[in-house]
Design an enzyme around this catalytic site. Structure first.
Site, mmCIF file in Angstrom:
data_model
loop_
_atom_site.group_PDB
_atom_site.id
_atom_site.type_symbol
_atom_site.label_atom_id
_atom_site.label_comp_id
_atom_site.label_asym_id
_atom_site.label_seq_id
_atom_site.Cartn_x
_atom_site.Cartn_y
_atom_site.Cartn_z
ATOM 1 C CG ASP A 47 9.579 -28.607 -29.109
ATOM 2 O OD1 ASP A 47 9.945 -28.257 -30.247
ATOM 3 O OD2 ASP A 47 8.485 -28.270 -28.634
ATOM 4 C CG ASN A 93 0.146 -25.660 -22.072
ATOM 5 O OD1 ASN A 93 0.774 -25.180 -23.019
ATOM 6 N ND2 ASN A 93 0.454 -26.818 -21.543
ATOM 7 C CG HIS A 101 3.755 -25.872 -24.468
ATOM 8 N ND1 HIS A 101 3.074 -27.007 -24.830
ATOM 9 C CD2 HIS A 101 3.923 -25.175 -25.626
ATOM 10 C CE1 HIS A 101 2.870 -27.003 -26.130
ATOM 11 N NE2 HIS A 101 3.366 -25.897 -26.642
ATOM 12 C CD GLU A 156 2.850 -29.729 -22.626
ATOM 13 O OE1 GLU A 156 2.424 -28.561 -22.552
ATOM 14 O OE2 GLU A 156 2.529 -30.490 -23.552
HETATM 15 C C1 GLP Z 1 4.099 -26.696 -30.072
HETATM 16 C C2 GLP Z 1 5.600 -26.911 -29.915
HETATM 17 C C3 GLP Z 1 6.319 -25.656 -29.476
HETATM 18 C C4 GLP Z 1 5.684 -24.501 -30.166
HETATM 19 C C5 GLP Z 1 4.321 -24.295 -29.569
HETATM 20 C C6 GLP Z 1 3.469 -23.291 -30.318
HETATM 21 O O1 GLP Z 1 3.388 -27.759 -29.541
HETATM 22 N N1 GLP Z 1 5.903 -27.959 -29.016
HETATM 23 O O2 GLP Z 1 7.689 -25.737 -29.741
HETATM 24 O O3 GLP Z 1 6.461 -23.341 -30.013
HETATM 25 O O4 GLP Z 1 3.627 -25.511 -29.430
HETATM 26 O O5 GLP Z 1 3.125 -23.789 -31.572
HETATM 27 P P1 GLP Z 1 2.498 -22.924 -32.737
HETATM 28 O O6 GLP Z 1 3.569 -21.986 -33.189
HETATM 29 O O7 GLP Z 1 2.132 -23.930 -33.787
HETATM 30 O O8 GLP Z 1 1.326 -22.219 -32.152
#
Ligand code: GLP
Length: 240
Positions: free
Chosen positions: A67, A136, A138, A143
């Site tokens: 992503d 949340n 995701h 989302e």
């Molecule tokens: C981000 C990314 C995701 C990621 C998630 C958790 O916004 N879009 O791909 O896995 O949220 O992020 P983090 O590992 O920094 O907590």
């Protein structure tokens, strides 16, 4: 979903990297995907070390990014593509057969989405999808409220995501959209590894793992995947 609880972030990262290596070693041509963000950082470092030590051969493995923030490119601090370039691609002594990085700065972002779909259609389905989880629930930028029947798409960022984006980069202008592989592509992966670290992930991980399957918590869909491993440290696993 199978659960592996590790004593801390380091152990989680080591075990996740070993699972990635094991998964790559079992088949011929592979298509794998990693997320950006904080969670996978040490897993990626461990993985690079194993590739460079010759523990695993990635010459028949392709890589595709999960992503990206629409409006950020691979030179932008905090973008997922920058994370992948700096921590993964540029440190590999032996390269992947091919890779696809998402350009969140593309003039035609719909064309970028189509190209992401084409890459996955051509070389997929994914052999392995490594994922993190948002506050949340995701997955990538799928989302809350996302259509489970989606392939790559562009989606408005949730308020939760907008609130946490400050930990990745400073922006005068708030970003509004993400581009992401869809739930359909993630669910088609032969293996899924969901990583979670830290107490702040405990509540949402418990909802995803044992709450109802609902697009209000996108990661809950993984309960329907027959080869999904959740790997968490003790803090993230606290409410499981
Ligand atoms: C981000 C990314 C995701 C990621 C998630 C958790 O916004 N879009 O791909 O896995 O949220 O992020 P983090 O590992 O920094 O907590």
């Amino acid at each position: 979903m199978k659960l592996i609880v590790c004593k801390d972030y380091e152990e989680m990262s080591r075990k996740a990297a070993a699972m990635v290596v094991e998964s790559i070693s079992v088949a011929e041509e592979q298509l794998i995907s990693f997320p950006g963000g904080e969670t996978p950082l040490d897993m990626v470092k461990e993985f690079v070390e194993m590739v460079n030590a010759g523990t695993v051969d990635i010459s028949r493995t392709r890589f595709v990014q999960l992503d990206e923030w629409v409006g950020l490119g691979d030179k932008d601090m905090g973008s997922c593509a920058q994370f992948i370039r700096i921590n993964l691609l540029s440190n590999l002594k032996y390269p992947f057969l091919d890779f696809f990085l998402i350009n969140g700065l593309a003039d035609d972002i719909q064309k970028e989405r189509v190209q992401l779909n084409e890459f996955i259609d051509r070389y997929g389905p994914l052999s392995l999808s490594v994922l993190g989880i948002g506050l949340n629930g995701h997955l990538g930028f799928n989302e809350d409220g996302v259509d489970f029947d989606s392939d790559a798409h562009i989606i408005p960022l949730s308020e939760t995501t907008k609130q946490v984006m400050g930990k990745y980069f400073d922006r005068e202008r708030t970003l509004e959209y993400g581009i992401t592989q869809g739930i359909k592509q993630i669910m088609a992966a032969k293996k899924v590894i969901l990583m979670a670290s830290g107490e702040h992930k405990a509540r949402i991980l418990a909802k995803a793992f044992s709450g109802p399957v609902t697009n209000a918590v996108p990661a809950s869909v993984l309960q329907r995947h027959d080869n999904c491993v959740v790997i968490a440290d003790t803090d993230a696993a606290k409410e499981l």
